[in-house]
Write an enzyme that holds these catalytic residues in place. Sequence first.
Site, PDB file in Angstrom:
ATOM      1  N   GLY A 193       0.782  -1.248   0.026  1.00 47.72           N
ATOM      2  CA  GLY A 193      -0.021   0.034  -0.035  1.00 47.72           C
ATOM      3  C   GLY A 193       0.780   1.447  -0.091  1.00 47.72           C
ATOM      4  O   GLY A 193       2.022   1.293  -0.376  1.00 47.72           O
ATOM      5  N   VAL A 194       0.390   2.214   0.420  1.00 47.51           N
ATOM      6  CA  VAL A 194       0.971   3.656   0.536  1.00 47.51           C
ATOM      7  C   VAL A 194       2.249   3.634   1.380  1.00 47.51           C
ATOM      8  O   VAL A 194       3.346   3.909   0.887  1.00 47.51           O
ATOM      9  CB  VAL A 194       0.148   4.832   0.951  1.00 47.51           C
ATOM     10  CG1 VAL A 194       0.652   6.201   0.713  1.00 47.51           C
ATOM     11  CG2 VAL A 194      -1.180   4.357   0.267  1.00 47.51           C
ATOM     12  N   ILE A 195       1.977   3.116   2.453  1.00 44.83           N
ATOM     13  CA  ILE A 195       3.350   3.215   3.444  1.00 44.83           C
ATOM     14  C   ILE A 195       4.455   1.946   3.044  1.00 44.83           C
ATOM     15  O   ILE A 195       5.537   2.298   3.003  1.00 44.83           O
ATOM     16  CB  ILE A 195       2.991   2.455   4.874  1.00 44.83           C
ATOM     17  CG1 ILE A 195       1.936   4.088   5.515  1.00 44.83           C
ATOM     18  CG2 ILE A 195       4.149   2.475   5.843  1.00 44.83           C
ATOM     19  CD1 ILE A 195       1.529   3.541   7.003  1.00 44.83           C
ATOM     20  N   HIS A 454       4.436  28.112 -20.127  1.00 44.31           N
ATOM     21  CA  HIS A 454       5.387  27.284 -20.646  1.00 44.31           C
ATOM     22  C   HIS A 454       6.854  27.519 -20.390  1.00 44.31           C
ATOM     23  O   HIS A 454       7.151  28.635 -20.354  1.00 44.31           O
ATOM     24  CB  HIS A 454       5.217  27.170 -22.176  1.00 44.31           C
ATOM     25  CG  HIS A 454       6.120  26.382 -23.159  1.00 44.31           C
ATOM     26  ND1 HIS A 454       5.888  25.169 -23.229  1.00 44.31           N
ATOM     27  CD2 HIS A 454       7.242  26.774 -23.842  1.00 44.31           C
ATOM     28  CE1 HIS A 454       7.155  24.466 -23.754  1.00 44.31           C
ATOM     29  NE2 HIS A 454       7.739  25.656 -24.356  1.00 44.31           N
TER      30      HIS A 454
HETATM   31  P1  FAD Z   1      -3.187  11.438  14.299  1.00 43.77           P
HETATM   32  O1  FAD Z   1      -2.466  12.238  13.503  1.00 43.77           O
HETATM   33  O2  FAD Z   1      -3.293   9.841  14.731  1.00 43.77           O
HETATM   34  O3  FAD Z   1      -3.389  12.278  15.642  1.00 43.77           O
HETATM   35  C1  FAD Z   1      -4.290  11.897  16.887  1.00 43.77           C
HETATM   36  C2  FAD Z   1      -3.770  12.292  18.032  1.00 43.77           C
HETATM   37  O4  FAD Z   1      -4.687  12.089  19.069  1.00 43.77           O
HETATM   38  C3  FAD Z   1      -2.537  11.471  18.514  1.00 43.77           C
HETATM   39  O5  FAD Z   1      -1.487  12.449  18.701  1.00 43.77           O
HETATM   40  C4  FAD Z   1      -2.867  10.681  19.661  1.00 43.77           C
HETATM   41  O6  FAD Z   1      -1.761  10.690  20.642  1.00 43.77           O
HETATM   42  C5  FAD Z   1      -4.086  11.565  20.421  1.00 43.77           C
HETATM   43  N1  FAD Z   1      -5.113  10.872  21.032  1.00 43.77           N
HETATM   44  C6  FAD Z   1      -5.668   9.618  20.738  1.00 43.77           C
HETATM   45  N2  FAD Z   1      -6.543   9.350  21.871  1.00 43.77           N
HETATM   46  C7  FAD Z   1      -6.508  10.257  22.671  1.00 43.77           C
HETATM   47  C8  FAD Z   1      -6.797  10.573  24.067  1.00 43.77           C
HETATM   48  N3  FAD Z   1      -7.782   9.827  24.473  1.00 43.77           N
HETATM   49  N4  FAD Z   1      -6.389  11.538  24.691  1.00 43.77           N
HETATM   50  C9  FAD Z   1      -5.543  12.450  24.233  1.00 43.77           C
HETATM   51  N5  FAD Z   1      -4.901  12.341  23.053  1.00 43.77           N
HETATM   52  C10 FAD Z   1      -5.268  11.308  22.442  1.00 43.77           C
HETATM   53  N6  FAD Z   1      -1.483  11.256   5.225  1.00 43.77           N
HETATM   54  C11 FAD Z   1      -1.491  12.164   4.239  1.00 43.77           C
HETATM   55  O7  FAD Z   1      -2.182  12.730   3.928  1.00 43.77           O
HETATM   56  N7  FAD Z   1      -0.301  12.398   3.483  1.00 43.77           N
HETATM   57  C12 FAD Z   1       0.860  11.801   3.794  1.00 43.77           C
HETATM   58  O8  FAD Z   1       1.983  12.032   3.105  1.00 43.77           O
HETATM   59  C13 FAD Z   1       0.732  10.690   4.761  1.00 43.77           C
HETATM   60  N8  FAD Z   1       2.032   9.789   5.199  1.00 43.77           N
HETATM   61  C14 FAD Z   1       1.828   8.989   6.059  1.00 43.77           C
HETATM   62  C15 FAD Z   1       3.115   8.362   6.394  1.00 43.77           C
HETATM   63  C16 FAD Z   1       2.963   7.299   7.368  1.00 43.77           C
HETATM   64  C17 FAD Z   1       4.244   6.563   7.676  1.00 43.77           C
HETATM   65  C18 FAD Z   1       1.808   7.152   8.018  1.00 43.77           C
HETATM   66  C19 FAD Z   1       1.614   6.305   9.299  1.00 43.77           C
HETATM   67  C20 FAD Z   1       0.833   7.904   8.012  1.00 43.77           C
HETATM   68  C21 FAD Z   1       0.563   8.995   6.863  1.00 43.77           C
HETATM   69  N9  FAD Z   1      -0.296   9.842   6.488  1.00 43.77           N
HETATM   70  C22 FAD Z   1      -0.296  10.452   5.396  1.00 43.77           C
HETATM   71  C23 FAD Z   1      -1.703   9.481   7.179  1.00 43.77           C
HETATM   72  C24 FAD Z   1      -1.991  10.616   8.448  1.00 43.77           C
HETATM   73  O9  FAD Z   1      -0.629  10.478   9.085  1.00 43.77           O
HETATM   74  C25 FAD Z   1      -3.137  10.467   8.908  1.00 43.77           C
HETATM   75  O10 FAD Z   1      -4.168  10.324   8.140  1.00 43.77           O
HETATM   76  C26 FAD Z   1      -3.203  11.684   9.843  1.00 43.77           C
HETATM   77  O11 FAD Z   1      -2.308  11.761  10.809  1.00 43.77           O
HETATM   78  C27 FAD Z   1      -4.652  11.653  10.845  1.00 43.77           C
HETATM   79  O12 FAD Z   1      -4.798  12.548  11.534  1.00 43.77           O
HETATM   80  P2  FAD Z   1      -5.787  12.687  12.870  1.00 43.77           P
HETATM   81  O13 FAD Z   1      -5.805  13.793  13.468  1.00 43.77           O
HETATM   82  O14 FAD Z   1      -6.989  12.035  12.548  1.00 43.77           O
HETATM   83  O15 FAD Z   1      -4.950  11.545  13.739  1.00 43.77           O
HETATM   84  P1  NAD Z   2      -2.796   0.567   2.624  1.00 39.55           P
HETATM   85  O1  NAD Z   2      -4.346   0.254   2.979  1.00 39.55           O
HETATM   86  O2  NAD Z   2      -2.500   1.609   1.907  1.00 39.55           O
HETATM   87  O3  NAD Z   2      -2.239  -0.610   2.306  1.00 39.55           O
HETATM   88  C1  NAD Z   2      -2.337  -1.977   2.978  1.00 39.55           C
HETATM   89  C2  NAD Z   2      -1.972  -3.022   1.768  1.00 39.55           C
HETATM   90  O4  NAD Z   2      -1.703  -4.054   2.693  1.00 39.55           O
HETATM   91  C3  NAD Z   2      -2.965  -3.202   0.733  1.00 39.55           C
HETATM   92  O5  NAD Z   2      -2.433  -3.227  -0.402  1.00 39.55           O
HETATM   93  C4  NAD Z   2      -3.460  -4.540   1.447  1.00 39.55           C
HETATM   94  O6  NAD Z   2      -4.044  -5.285   0.181  1.00 39.55           O
HETATM   95  C5  NAD Z   2      -2.343  -5.303   2.003  1.00 39.55           C
HETATM   96  N1  NAD Z   2      -2.431  -6.474   3.068  1.00 39.55           N
HETATM   97  C6  NAD Z   2      -3.474  -6.375   3.833  1.00 39.55           C
HETATM   98  N2  NAD Z   2      -3.266  -7.659   4.631  1.00 39.55           N
HETATM   99  C7  NAD Z   2      -2.241  -7.974   4.167  1.00 39.55           C
HETATM  100  C8  NAD Z   2      -1.623  -9.080   4.463  1.00 39.55           C
HETATM  101  N3  NAD Z   2      -2.102  -9.995   5.585  1.00 39.55           N
HETATM  102  N4  NAD Z   2      -0.451  -9.531   3.756  1.00 39.55           N
HETATM  103  C9  NAD Z   2      -0.209  -8.883   2.833  1.00 39.55           C
HETATM  104  N5  NAD Z   2      -0.689  -7.671   2.464  1.00 39.55           N
HETATM  105  C10 NAD Z   2      -1.730  -7.298   3.056  1.00 39.55           C
HETATM  106  O7  NAD Z   2      -2.307   1.234   4.087  1.00 39.55           O
HETATM  107  P2  NAD Z   2      -1.006   1.573   4.730  1.00 39.55           P
HETATM  108  O8  NAD Z   2       0.050   1.423   3.757  1.00 39.55           O
HETATM  109  O9  NAD Z   2      -0.484   0.742   5.905  1.00 39.55           O
HETATM  110  O10 NAD Z   2      -1.133   2.812   5.270  1.00 39.55           O
HETATM  111  C11 NAD Z   2      -2.302   3.295   6.084  1.00 39.55           C
HETATM  112  C12 NAD Z   2      -3.068   4.287   5.990  1.00 39.55           C
HETATM  113  O11 NAD Z   2      -2.048   5.463   5.910  1.00 39.55           O
HETATM  114  C13 NAD Z   2      -3.664   4.405   4.370  1.00 39.55           C
HETATM  115  O12 NAD Z   2      -4.982   4.533   4.694  1.00 39.55           O
HETATM  116  C14 NAD Z   2      -3.297   5.710   3.910  1.00 39.55           C
HETATM  117  O13 NAD Z   2      -3.996   6.397   3.213  1.00 39.55           O
HETATM  118  C15 NAD Z   2      -2.434   6.413   4.899  1.00 39.55           C
HETATM  119  N6  NAD Z   2      -1.027   6.969   4.320  1.00 39.55           N
HETATM  120  C16 NAD Z   2      -1.057   7.741   3.427  1.00 39.55           C
HETATM  121  C17 NAD Z   2       0.142   8.427   2.885  1.00 39.55           C
HETATM  122  C18 NAD Z   2       0.050   9.236   1.667  1.00 39.55           C
HETATM  123  O14 NAD Z   2      -1.070   9.971   1.710  1.00 39.55           O
HETATM  124  N7  NAD Z   2       1.013   9.581   0.864  1.00 39.55           N
HETATM  125  C19 NAD Z   2       1.538   7.812   3.400  1.00 39.55           C
HETATM  126  C20 NAD Z   2       1.280   6.700   3.996  1.00 39.55           C
HETATM  127  C21 NAD Z   2       0.188   6.287   4.637  1.00 39.55           C
END
Ligand code: FAD
Ligand code: NAD
Length: 478
Positions: A193-195, A454
């Site tokens: 997936g994306v990660i 351009h």
């Molecule tokens: P979060 O960012 O998870 O924040 C929730 C916060 O609430 C946390 O700080 C947590 O500690 C706090 N919290 C939870 N429960 C409680 C509680 N009871 N009391 C107090 N605090 C609490 N998205 C993109 O759009 N672009 C990207 O490039 C992208 N790259 C990513 C790369 C990775 C490796 C990962 C893991 C995710 C990525 N994402 C990306 C996804 C993005 O990080 C999430 O969609 C986004 O952070 C969600 O925002 P949120 O505020 O809903 O939750």
């Molecule tokens: P994802 O849903 O993007 O991809 C997960 C992948 O794992 C899928 O292709 C799925 O088919 C596969 N999978 C599921 N179970 C499996 C198994 N047992 N064995 C092998 N493959 C399996 O999830 P992610 O990459 O973990 O990212 C999590 C979320 O974080 C996503 O929803 C994404 O939107 C967000 N994210 C976004 C960005 C970005 O916007 N650039 C970057 C990182 C993460």
Amino acid sequence: MADTATSFDVIVIGAGPAGYPCALRAAQNKLTVACIDEWQNPDGSWTFGGTCLNAGCIPSKALLESSELYHRAQVEFAAHGIAATGLAFDLARMQKRKATIVKGSTQGIAGMLKATGVAALQGHGRLLAGNRVEYTAADGSRRELVAKHVVLASGSQPMPLPSVPFDGQRVVDSQGALEFDAVPKRLGVIGAGVIGLELGSVWRRLGAGVVVLEAMEQFLWMADAAVAKEALRHFRKQGLDVRLGARVGGADVGPDGVTLRYTDAGGEQTVTVDKVVVAIGRRPFTAGLLGEGTGVKVDARGFIEVDDQCRTGAGNVWAVGDVVRGPMLAHKGKEEGVMVADLIAGLHSEVNYGAVPSVIYTAPEIAWVGQTEQQVKEGGREYKVGTFPFTASGRARAMEATAGFCKVIAAQDDDEILGVHIIGPMAGELIAEAVLAMDYSASAEDLQRTMHAHPTLSEALHEAALNADKRAIDILNR
Ligand code: FAD
Ligand code: NAD
């Protein structure tokens, strides 16, 4: 707002990209606001910004940028006539740069909350009945707060794979994969997936042998099929060993590595690697969030149930970001947080869920908005498609970045843009024009009649729109 106050107009639980914009906008709307967050880093420090700033979007993009620069110096500089001999990288320095960027960003959020008058409270928040919130501070002390409105923005966490449990050493989640202090010789990634693709690319560019095991037969099922096909070709060329239809059954962790057992079309298989990243998706996080009798409903998959305007239906309780339905994306959460803060203030606001951009920050970059061609086809509406390859873009050629194409899908009857798909240089930036176009219900003709500078990459989108009516200038229209 004093940190000792107990009564607020709005309390936001969670200060990720959904929660902190909600708190900031509510304060801009002259409401009294508290924002509670419990994020703690492995070194014990407390920071705002949630997953995105601390362990997601920002640190991953910092490492993607560094590793891509290194890779380009290795493989592309020669074409520019630049000799890059003795090229090397210092991973510790790369990681330090990443940490500095993260620290600057999270401190920026803390500063903004303070400057806007938000009571920024570090610790745990738990919703109680009657719009009360139990706040447990970092030092363990507890007090009860009350608010006219409570916004739940508790985010998500990595989905575990029971047959390959995290151990923080050999088997890690995305946060662990951002912290490696040495490049693993052999890296296994579960989930293409994306990660998996972004972090797999980082470590591949830095020299790891990367095997990606994906359960689905179809690569990047959520993307347009033409884009997915093009992407797979490039990733494999870069050395990512993507194995599709691979169902992981278990792992044997030993001193010399991890042997992953999986089945695919060829039967039982194994692969031995030094480290494994499990990236099979994320799940909503609500542990310890909801006290007795709040009336907030959680669905079978753990998401807090909300309507289109993020109302939970329980009193004045709202929920936004990864903890509710929809794509788990920072910008989607941000728009929801801002919408809720405006609705609370009595202003008009809405989120256009039909125009949420998706970006995958690989090279080539991938971005899209709206429907894929398969979805349009399934919907039964007559459509036309225009494409334009970056090989025909003067700017892309000058950049030595000609991989990929732009694709515009528009309705045959009224010319409405239904989807835009880009794989190529700066796709994540280029898609913004398409999002704006779709948000304003633009037609392909509107894009065609808009002047594009351009030589820019954006001309590729312009030409793709023209090609939808077989009127492109810089390619033969087929
Ligand atoms: P979060 O960012 O998870 O924040 C929730 C916060 O609430 C946390 O700080 C947590 O500690 C706090 N919290 C939870 N429960 C409680 C509680 N009871 N009391 C107090 N605090 C609490 N998205 C993109 O759009 N672009 C990207 O490039 C992208 N790259 C990513 C790369 C990775 C490796 C990962 C893991 C995710 C990525 N994402 C990306 C996804 C993005 O990080 C999430 O969609 C986004 O952070 C969600 O925002 P949120 O505020 O809903 O939750
Ligand atoms: P994802 O849903 O993007 O991809 C997960 C992948 O794992 C899928 O292709 C799925 O088919 C596969 N999978 C599921 N179970 C499996 C198994 N047992 N064995 C092998 N493959 C399996 O999830 P992610 O990459 O973990 O990212 C999590 C979320 O974080 C996503 O929803 C994404 O939107 C967000 N994210 C976004 C960005 C970005 O916007 N650039 C970057 C990182 C993460």
